[in-house]
Design a protein around this motif. Structure first.
Motif, PDB file in Angstrom:
ATOM      1  N   GLU A  44      -1.587 -15.177   5.913  1.00 29.24           N
ATOM      2  CA  GLU A  44      -2.513 -15.027   7.037  1.00 29.24           C
ATOM      3  C   GLU A  44      -2.535 -16.267   7.933  1.00 29.24           C
ATOM      4  O   GLU A  44      -2.555 -16.155   9.151  1.00 29.24           O
ATOM      5  CB  GLU A  44      -3.912 -14.712   6.526  1.00 29.24           C
ATOM      6  CG  GLU A  44      -4.005 -13.318   5.927  1.00 29.24           C
ATOM      7  CD  GLU A  44      -5.328 -13.055   5.227  1.00 29.24           C
ATOM      8  OE1 GLU A  44      -6.095 -14.014   4.939  1.00 29.24           O
ATOM      9  OE2 GLU A  44      -5.598 -11.863   4.944  1.00 29.24           O
ATOM     10  N   ASN A  45      -2.524 -17.445   7.329  1.00 29.27           N
ATOM     11  CA  ASN A  45      -2.624 -18.672   8.120  1.00 29.27           C
ATOM     12  C   ASN A  45      -1.307 -19.101   8.757  1.00 29.27           C
ATOM     13  O   ASN A  45      -1.287 -19.538   9.904  1.00 29.27           O
ATOM     14  CB  ASN A  45      -3.171 -19.819   7.267  1.00 29.27           C
ATOM     15  CG  ASN A  45      -4.603 -19.597   6.851  1.00 29.27           C
ATOM     16  OD1 ASN A  45      -5.363 -18.893   7.512  1.00 29.27           O
ATOM     17  ND2 ASN A  45      -4.989 -20.185   5.734  1.00 29.27           N
ATOM     18  N   SER A  46      -0.218 -18.983   8.040  1.00 27.96           N
ATOM     19  CA  SER A  46       1.065 -19.473   8.556  1.00 27.96           C
ATOM     20  C   SER A  46       1.714 -18.491   9.518  1.00 27.96           C
ATOM     21  O   SER A  46       2.212 -18.891  10.566  1.00 27.96           O
ATOM     22  CB  SER A  46       2.031 -19.752   7.400  1.00 27.96           C
ATOM     23  OG  SER A  46       1.532 -20.789   6.597  1.00 27.96           O
ATOM     24  N   CYS A  47       1.713 -17.235   9.176  1.00 26.74           N
ATOM     25  CA  CYS A  47       2.441 -16.250   9.983  1.00 26.74           C
ATOM     26  C   CYS A  47       1.713 -15.917  11.282  1.00 26.74           C
ATOM     27  O   CYS A  47       2.354 -15.654  12.292  1.00 26.74           O
ATOM     28  CB  CYS A  47       2.684 -14.989   9.169  1.00 26.74           C
ATOM     29  SG  CYS A  47       3.613 -15.315   7.649  1.00 26.74           S
ATOM     30  N   SER A  48       0.390 -15.946  11.239  1.00 31.33           N
ATOM     31  CA  SER A  48      -0.367 -15.584  12.443  1.00 31.33           C
ATOM     32  C   SER A  48      -0.330 -16.673  13.511  1.00 31.33           C
ATOM     33  O   SER A  48      -0.769 -16.440  14.632  1.00 31.33           O
ATOM     34  CB  SER A  48      -1.820 -15.260  12.082  1.00 31.33           C
ATOM     35  OG  SER A  48      -2.473 -16.417  11.614  1.00 31.33           O
ATOM     36  N   ARG A  49       0.198 -17.830  13.193  1.00 28.49           N
ATOM     37  CA  ARG A  49       0.337 -18.883  14.207  1.00 28.49           C
ATOM     38  C   ARG A  49       1.291 -18.482  15.313  1.00 28.49           C
ATOM     39  O   ARG A  49       1.141 -18.906  16.451  1.00 28.49           O
ATOM     40  CB  ARG A  49       0.842 -20.183  13.573  1.00 28.49           C
ATOM     41  CG  ARG A  49      -0.221 -20.951  12.854  1.00 28.49           C
ATOM     42  CD  ARG A  49       0.303 -22.326  12.479  1.00 28.49           C
ATOM     43  NE  ARG A  49       0.103 -22.502  11.057  1.00 28.49           N
ATOM     44  CZ  ARG A  49       0.886 -23.196  10.262  1.00 28.49           C
ATOM     45  NH1 ARG A  49       1.947 -23.801  10.744  1.00 28.49           N
ATOM     46  NH2 ARG A  49       0.615 -23.302   8.999  1.00 28.49           N
ATOM     47  N   CYS A  50       2.282 -17.670  14.966  1.00 25.61           N
ATOM     48  CA  CYS A  50       3.319 -17.333  15.949  1.00 25.61           C
ATOM     49  C   CYS A  50       3.311 -15.872  16.393  1.00 25.61           C
ATOM     50  O   CYS A  50       3.837 -15.554  17.447  1.00 25.61           O
ATOM     51  CB  CYS A  50       4.695 -17.655  15.380  1.00 25.61           C
ATOM     52  SG  CYS A  50       4.915 -19.411  15.039  1.00 25.61           S
ATOM     53  N   HIS A  51       2.770 -14.981  15.574  1.00 21.62           N
ATOM     54  CA  HIS A  51       2.809 -13.563  15.939  1.00 21.62           C
ATOM     55  C   HIS A  51       1.743 -12.794  15.174  1.00 21.62           C
ATOM     56  O   HIS A  51       1.136 -13.300  14.232  1.00 21.62           O
ATOM     57  CB  HIS A  51       4.193 -12.958  15.673  1.00 21.62           C
ATOM     58  CG  HIS A  51       4.666 -13.126  14.254  1.00 21.62           C
ATOM     59  ND1 HIS A  51       4.233 -12.350  13.218  1.00 21.62           N
ATOM     60  CD2 HIS A  51       5.550 -14.010  13.725  1.00 21.62           C
ATOM     61  CE1 HIS A  51       4.831 -12.731  12.102  1.00 21.62           C
ATOM     62  NE2 HIS A  51       5.635 -13.750  12.383  1.00 21.62           N
ATOM     63  N   LYS A  52       1.551 -11.553  15.606  1.00 21.94           N
ATOM     64  CA  LYS A  52       0.624 -10.649  14.925  1.00 21.94           C
ATOM     65  C   LYS A  52       1.142 -10.397  13.510  1.00 21.94           C
ATOM     66  O   LYS A  52       2.353 -10.257  13.303  1.00 21.94           O
ATOM     67  CB  LYS A  52       0.539  -9.341  15.713  1.00 21.94           C
ATOM     68  CG  LYS A  52      -0.394  -8.335  15.134  1.00 21.94           C
ATOM     69  CD  LYS A  52      -0.389  -7.059  15.969  1.00 21.94           C
ATOM     70  CE  LYS A  52      -1.163  -5.986  15.231  1.00 21.94           C
ATOM     71  NZ  LYS A  52      -0.942  -4.672  15.806  1.00 21.94           N
ATOM     72  N   LEU A  53       0.225 -10.336  12.561  1.00 21.47           N
ATOM     73  CA  LEU A  53       0.640 -10.125  11.179  1.00 21.47           C
ATOM     74  C   LEU A  53       1.167  -8.708  10.982  1.00 21.47           C
ATOM     75  O   LEU A  53       0.510  -7.741  11.369  1.00 21.47           O
ATOM     76  CB  LEU A  53      -0.530 -10.360  10.225  1.00 21.47           C
ATOM     77  CG  LEU A  53      -1.030 -11.792  10.119  1.00 21.47           C
ATOM     78  CD1 LEU A  53      -2.235 -11.856   9.189  1.00 21.47           C
ATOM     79  CD2 LEU A  53       0.061 -12.705   9.628  1.00 21.47           C
ATOM     80  N   PRO A  54       2.329  -8.589  10.366  1.00 22.98           N
ATOM     81  CA  PRO A  54       2.842  -7.256  10.068  1.00 22.98           C
ATOM     82  C   PRO A  54       2.093  -6.663   8.868  1.00 22.98           C
ATOM     83  O   PRO A  54       1.582  -7.401   8.014  1.00 22.98           O
ATOM     84  CB  PRO A  54       4.310  -7.508   9.722  1.00 22.98           C
ATOM     85  CG  PRO A  54       4.344  -8.914   9.238  1.00 22.98           C
ATOM     86  CD  PRO A  54       3.256  -9.640   9.987  1.00 22.98           C
ATOM     87  N   GLU A  55       2.035  -5.363   8.814  1.00 27.12           N
ATOM     88  CA  GLU A  55       1.451  -4.697   7.650  1.00 27.12           C
ATOM     89  C   GLU A  55       2.375  -4.898   6.449  1.00 27.12           C
ATOM     90  O   GLU A  55       3.607  -4.846   6.600  1.00 27.12           O
ATOM     91  CB  GLU A  55       1.307  -3.195   7.919  1.00 27.12           C
ATOM     92  CG  GLU A  55       0.241  -2.859   8.934  1.00 27.12           C
ATOM     93  CD  GLU A  55      -1.153  -3.221   8.451  1.00 27.12           C
ATOM     94  OE1 GLU A  55      -1.449  -3.045   7.253  1.00 27.12           O
ATOM     95  OE2 GLU A  55      -1.948  -3.698   9.278  1.00 27.12           O
ATOM     96  N   PRO A  56       1.817  -5.132   5.268  1.00 28.64           N
ATOM     97  CA  PRO A  56       2.667  -5.280   4.080  1.00 28.64           C
ATOM     98  C   PRO A  56       3.559  -4.061   3.839  1.00 28.64           C
ATOM     99  O   PRO A  56       4.617  -4.186   3.240  1.00 28.64           O
ATOM    100  CB  PRO A  56       1.662  -5.455   2.943  1.00 28.64           C
ATOM    101  CG  PRO A  56       0.480  -6.082   3.610  1.00 28.64           C
ATOM    102  CD  PRO A  56       0.414  -5.426   4.968  1.00 28.64           C
TER     103      PRO A  56
END
Length: 95
Positions: A44-56
């Protein structure tokens, strides 16, 4: 000609040895709720810095291995963090 070939081989070996030393995620490692919760937080913290979080559920297990192998270096994740994110994603993914 032999010198050129040997020089090319030596140069290639040197360049390859200077690359990143990360171990690839090949499957699940962590199953404890603590490690999975850490994986969720890192995701949640690292990936959302650059883009919308994908669904697992976006990828199956192999798809997440491929995606995270590309994205973990960009997010500057350690090998352990990479593994925890992968384990979190596959723990909530039912594919």
């Amino acid at each position: 000609m032999k010198k050129l070939i040997l020089s090319s081989i030596a140069g290639s070996v040197i360049l390859l040895s200077c690359g990143p030393k990360s171990t690839a995620v090949t499957g699940p490692k962590y199953t404890s709720s603590e490690k999975l919760a850490q994986g969720k937080t890192i995701f949640e913290n690292s990936c959302s810095r650059c883009h919308k979080l994908p669904e697992p559920t976006k990828h199956d297990n192999q798809g997440w291995i491929n995606t995270l192998s590309r994205m973990a270096p960009k997010a500057k994740l350690s090998d352990e963090q990479h593994q925890m994110v992968y384990d979190y994603l596959i723990s909530v993914n039912k594919k």
